[in-house]
Design a protein around this motif. Structure first.
Motif, mmCIF file in Angstrom:
data_model
loop_
_atom_site.group_PDB
_atom_site.id
_atom_site.type_symbol
_atom_site.label_atom_id
_atom_site.label_comp_id
_atom_site.label_asym_id
_atom_site.label_seq_id
_atom_site.Cartn_x
_atom_site.Cartn_y
_atom_site.Cartn_z
ATOM 1 N N ASN A 3 0.779 -1.244 -0.263
ATOM 2 C CA ASN A 3 -0.122 0.052 -0.160
ATOM 3 C C ASN A 3 0.905 1.294 0.288
ATOM 4 O OD1 ASN A 3 -2.545 -1.461 1.079
ATOM 5 N ND2 ASN A 3 -1.113 -2.699 1.885
ATOM 6 N N TYR A 4 0.556 2.600 -0.685
ATOM 7 C CA TYR A 4 1.622 3.230 -0.952
ATOM 8 C C TYR A 4 0.728 4.013 -1.370
ATOM 9 C CZ TYR A 4 1.341 2.146 -6.627
ATOM 10 O OH TYR A 4 1.468 1.597 -7.589
ATOM 11 N N THR B 150 4.533 7.591 0.790
ATOM 12 C CA THR B 150 4.295 6.337 2.043
ATOM 13 C C THR B 150 4.693 5.245 1.403
ATOM 14 O OG1 THR B 150 3.589 8.476 3.248
ATOM 15 C CG2 THR B 150 3.604 6.209 3.995
ATOM 16 N N PHE C 103 3.726 1.037 3.076
ATOM 17 C CA PHE C 103 3.392 -0.310 4.225
ATOM 18 C C PHE C 103 3.002 -1.230 3.929
ATOM 19 C CE2 PHE C 103 -0.819 1.518 3.983
ATOM 20 C CZ PHE C 103 -1.838 -0.134 4.441
ATOM 21 N N PRO D 36 -0.543 -3.287 9.378
ATOM 22 C CA PRO D 36 0.097 -2.617 8.285
ATOM 23 C C PRO D 36 1.876 -3.513 9.789
ATOM 24 C CG PRO D 36 -1.480 -1.568 9.236
ATOM 25 C CD PRO D 36 -2.008 -2.417 10.175
ATOM 26 N N GLN E 50 5.760 -1.088 9.487
ATOM 27 C CA GLN E 50 6.306 -0.192 9.662
ATOM 28 C C GLN E 50 5.742 1.038 8.546
ATOM 29 O OE1 GLN E 50 8.004 -2.665 9.726
ATOM 30 N NE2 GLN E 50 10.278 -2.135 8.644
ATOM 31 N N TYR E 51 5.781 2.169 8.413
ATOM 32 C CA TYR E 51 5.617 3.447 7.784
ATOM 33 C C TYR E 51 6.903 3.598 7.193
ATOM 34 C CZ TYR E 51 0.725 3.030 7.921
ATOM 35 O OH TYR E 51 -0.855 2.867 8.692
ATOM 36 N N VAL F 57 8.795 6.340 3.939
ATOM 37 C CA VAL F 57 9.029 7.323 3.329
ATOM 38 C C VAL F 57 10.313 7.075 1.993
ATOM 39 C CG1 VAL F 57 8.476 9.680 2.256
ATOM 40 C CG2 VAL F 57 7.563 8.899 4.572
#
Length: 942
Positions: free
Chosen positions: A356-357, A388, A390, A402, A404-405, A407
């Motif tokens: 997912n971004y 971004t 995850f 999810p 960790q996020y 960038v």
């Protein structure tokens, strides 16, 4: 071979029983029983597990087994009860696992798989493992429009059916809605808007996505009601619901008051404390418990503080095992369009991953399916843009939390456009060149340098000057006076300069003059009159001045030239483009034929304004578009109060989003309306339409609304095509039919009614029902040699389709055909009757000759019908005897003339008699012998 399913303890009961019996028989018969191994224990060390498979993914079904005595174990597989033969798509690994390359339901990969372990003569079968295709379901619940007073809380909800839970995000007025303190988005598909204000007015919809598939709900409208929420008693907009979640997952309970500002208190009914280290409350009353354990199973209750009468409770149960979120997520930029992600793969079996971004800031979220182990390259990104990321893990129970996020930015790319260039004269031999800074989406990186190209008019090769990326202007000096120079500028990032076509990179030209732009010169003025008109004032002219040459153009456009004579001191230029920059070059023409001073002006026309008597026309706002049935959509909208009085009508336009799968182009539908709602009919069932409403005024059309989409409903099934039948036996009939392509409706079942009498009442008709997935059926138990009337139609949840009528004739039943003995008896009886008839005829002839002896005739020969005398004939041939007693025969003439009276009756004792053959014979006696003359029946009657 003995084959039994395993029981508790993973023992092979049938195998052990067989061993015991075999050994006992060996001992009883004196054979050596050592060949029977009663200690064999065949067990599975790993069995396949069912899963939800992603189309196109690589699926692995694990299986391994061993025997306690070290016997060789052979692994094989079967699917849906039949042996499975490995091929290029289904591979059997050495360890016994079954690999399915590029899972596809259409290829027959969906079904129940079983692993079969064999050791010698004995076999063990695993638990069945079912593979199902993971698909995005349909919306079972859509958000509803509502009106909320200022300060109240609002709640929208949408739900979607499907094997796996999709990611649900919300949109406001078609734009992604970011979560905030006042905008709470729950994973269950709920949107909570706290402390509603006028800025929250708009349309809301939810967007579901999973494994690359997307769907949007209907649109709901949020409006502001008059009054305040505080005037009404507080109540619960949403109550907590019973939930069954996976072990280790996160669960959220809702308890939303109708008025913002009230506190919500949570507790367990059993008195135990809610773990603080794994729980939190957020929004306005939501309870979240993370990493659910078995100890969390309980009834949870909520109540509004200081209002004990308002509360609710729900039960939490735990089942299954949730997947672990991916760890070690890392990103690496490959180029300006792609980023490669990698993470630590899950040690447990997984269906797949989802990446997912979204771009920053405020970019639209996207999702990509990953059906293999990392790394995964994400492509089609925007250059020099932060994203971004995850990742989630999916197994048979659903998705994980999810990861960790992180960038990561894409690399720079070359700019897509060239800067817009402006030129101002400095001196008689110099020009000032300046240009605008590119927008970020145009620059696609940090501008590190500019390259200035300039040339004298029509020169073949331009000159080049390079300046740093921080410089936005440059002086061109040592130019030739009164010559036209063309200039253009190119920008570069670290990725280099772009390669642009000439039409994307136009030249801007200017004549190098002897004076400055003449600012403040009293002899020349340019006045802007309105958005499309300017006035040029010049004068009084000097004695040596003969007129003006006015050259004007849009920046980057083609120039136009106007000439004024000396006594013409003003000129009006109209037809200009509103809200645009124009370059004016005005040169004084001298009486001696030379050119005088050059004046340069830059003028901007103002934007076009509506007359005060006409207020701005605003586009209608579509409030709702909902399907009425399978061929109609109802649309409602609103306009501003000040604008509604001048509107004379509206036009609703429905455009199909896509054509039919068979290539047929669907037509657009237009509906006129004088109200703020309309029903559009004549649409195609189960089709998505884009709907736009345009207002019309007395003097022409107004603006159009934003487009919304809506699906028509599923309709009733259409009439069946090509209904045919043929016999399957004397008492069975097979019916075949086809459904029209793109019918716009599904079929749940087919109903076939049949009866011998088409006028019979309904209760006398027999019914036969067939599954909706088939296009044929067999009706058994019919009567033989019977005409049946058939009525058949298709049905679904919306009703029955048109009836197709046909007739069917069944065959001869086997019992009517009889046995071979019965047929032989019939033959015997028939032959007997025929023989009896022949005997009776012979008796009648004999009796007739006895009672009526033949008369004697003159010896004269009988004459043939054609007048030729002939001897007695035999068997239809006329016989003539020649010398020597030899007779020749020939057939009589086919046409017989009428007999004369002398030929009919030679004597009075002759008589006519009708024979069974249908001919009339004339009997006479010649020399005591009887001769017959046969004539045609018609001739004899005459």
């Amino acid at each position: 071979m003995h084959q039994r399913r395993r029981t508790d303890g993973r023992s092979v009961v049938g195998v052990c029983f067989t061993f015991v019996v075999a050994k006992y028989l060996a001992q009883a018969t004196g054979f050596d029983s050592s060949f029977v191994d009663v200690d064999v224990d065949l067990k599975f060390t790993r069995e396949p597990e069912g899963a939800k498979a992603v189309r196109g993914s690589r699926m692995v079904l694990d299986c391994s087994a061993n025997s306690s005595n070290g016997s060789d174990v052979t692994i094989s597989w079967r699917k849906d009860g039949e042996a499975l033969t490995p091929d290029s798509r289904r591979l059997l690994l050495a360890n016994g696992s079954l690999v399915i390359q590029q899972f596809a339901k259409q290829q027959g990969d969906e079904g129940i798989y079983e692993c079969i372990a064999s050791a010698g003569r004995y076999t063990l079968v695993s638990h069945p493992a079912e593979l199902e295709e993971a698909v995005l379901g349909t919306f079972s619940g859509h958000p509803s429009s509502m009106g909320i007073p200022v300060g109240g809380n609002a709640r929208f909800k949408c739900s979607i059916d499907g094997i796996l839970k999709p990611n649900i995000t919300w949109r406001k007025n078609g734009v992604s809605l970011s979560p905030s303190e006042r905008s709470i988005q729950l994973s269950s598909g709920v949107l909570q808007l706290l402390n509603v204000a006028s800025s929250d007015i708009g349309t809301y919809s939810c967007h579901a996505s999973i494994f690359g598939r997307e769907a949007d709900s209907h649109v709901a409208e949020l409006s502001i009601e008059s009054g305040t929420e505080a005037a009404a008693p507080v109540r619960l907009l949403s109550r907590p619901e019973d939930q069954e979640v996976r072990l280790g997952s996160t669960v959220t309970f809702e308890c939303l008051p109708s008025i913002n500002g009230y506190s919500v208190l949570w507790s367990r009914k059993d008195g135990a404390a809610i773990p603080r280290d794994r729980s939190r409350t957020f929004g306005c009353g939501n309870l979240e418990i993370q990493s659910v354990r078995l100890t969390d199973v309980a009834n949870y209750s909520c109540r509004i503080a200081n209002v004990s009468s308002v509360g609710a409770q729900a039960k939490l149960t735990v089942t299954g095992t949730s997947p672990i979120p991916p760890s070690g997520l890392r990103a690496h930029s490959i180029d300006s369009r792609s980023i490669e992600l990698t993470w630590d793969p899950s040690p447990a079996f997984v269906v797949g991953y989802s990446v997912n971004y979204w771009s920053l800031p405020g970019g639209r979220g996207r999702q990509e399916v990953v059906t293999r182990q990392p790394p995964q390259r994400i492509t089609n990104l925007q250059p020099f843009t932060n994203y971004t990321f995850f990742v989630k893990t999916y197994n048979r129970w659903g998705d994980s939390e999810p990861s960790q996020y992180i960038v990561q930015a894409t690399l720079e790319d070359v700019p897509v456009v060239a800067p817009t260039v402006h030129i101002d004269p400095l001196t008689a031999t110099s020009l000032l060149i300046f240009w605008n800074e590119l927008e970020p989406h145009e620059a696609r990186g940090i501008i590190v340098q500019y390259k200035i190209f300039y040339r004298k008019q029509d020169a073949a090769t331009p000159n080049e000057i390079t300046v740093p990326g921080t410089v936005l202007q440059h002086d061109l000096t040592d130019l030739e006076a009164n010559e036209r120079y063309s200039v253009r500028v190119l920008a570069a990032t670290a990725a280099g300069f772009p390669r642009l076509q000439d039409d994307q990179w136009p030249w801007v030209s200017r004549i190098v003059g002897e004076s400055t732009d003449g600012e403040g010169n009293a002899n020349l003025e340019i006045h802007v009159l309105n958005a499309t008109t300017v006035q040029i004032i010049w004068g009084p002219p000097k004695p040596n001045e003969d007129g003006l040459e006015i050259c004007f153009k849009l920046f980057g456009g083609q120039p136009k030239t106007v000439y004024l004579v000396a006594d013409q001191t003003e000129h009006i230029l109209d037809g200009l483009v509103p809200d645009s920059d124009y370059e004016f070059e005005i040169r004084i023409l001298l009486t001696d034929g030379n050119n005088g001073d050059l004046y340069v002006r830059t003028v901007r026309t103002p934007p076009l304004e509506m007359p005060p008597s006409q207020p701005p026309r605003l586009a209608p706002l579509i409030l709702d578009a909902a399907a009425v049935n399978d061929t109609a959509i109802q649309v409602s909208w609103q306009t501003t109060a000040g604008d509604a009085g001048s509107i004379v009508g509206y036009v609703v336009r429905c455009v199909p989003v896509s054509d039919r799968s068979d290539g047929e182009k669907l037509k657009e539908i237009f509906v006129n309306s004088t109200e703020t709602s309309a029903v559009v009919t004549g649409l195609v069932p189960m089709t998505e339409y884009e709907i736009v409403v345009q207002s019309y005024y007395g003097n022409g059309p107004g603006p159009s609304s934003s487009a919304v989409t809506c699906h028509t409903e599923e309709g009733r099934p259409p009439a069946l095509l090509h209904v045919t039948w043929f016999l399957q036996g004397p008492t069975a009939v097979q019916l075949n039919w086809r459904m029209p392509p793109n019918a716009g409706a599904g079929v749940s079942q087919y109903v076939i009614l049949y009866c011998e009498d088409k006028f019979a009442s309904d209760d006398r008709w027999e019914a036969h029902v067939e599954n909706g997935s088939l296009c044929f059926t067999v009706i058994n138990g019919l009567k033989g040699r019977t005409v049946y009337q058939i009525r058949m139609h298709a049905e679904n949840k919306n009703g029955a389709g048109p009836v197709s009528v046909l007739k069917v004739l069944t065959g001869i039943p086997h019992d009517e055909g009889g046995s071979s003995n019965d047929r032989l008896m019939g033959i015997v009886i028939g032959v007997g009757i025929s023989g009896g008839c022949i005997v009776i005829c012979i008796i009648i002839i004999l009796l007739r000759n006895r009672c009526f002896p033949p008369p004697q005739r003159s010896p004269a020969l009988a004459k043939h019908a054609n007048g030729i005398a002939t001897p007695p004939h035999c068997k239809g041939y006329v016989i003539g005897c020649r010398d020597g007693g030899r007779c020749d025969g020939h057939e009589p003439d086919g046409t017989t003339p009428m007999l004369t009276q002398s030929q009919d009756h030679e004597t009075g004792d002759g008589r006519l008699e009708m024979l069974l053959s249908g001919r009339v014979d004339l009997w006479s006696s010649v020399d005591d012998s009887r001769r017959a003359h046969s004539v045609d029946r018609a001739t004899a009657v005459v």
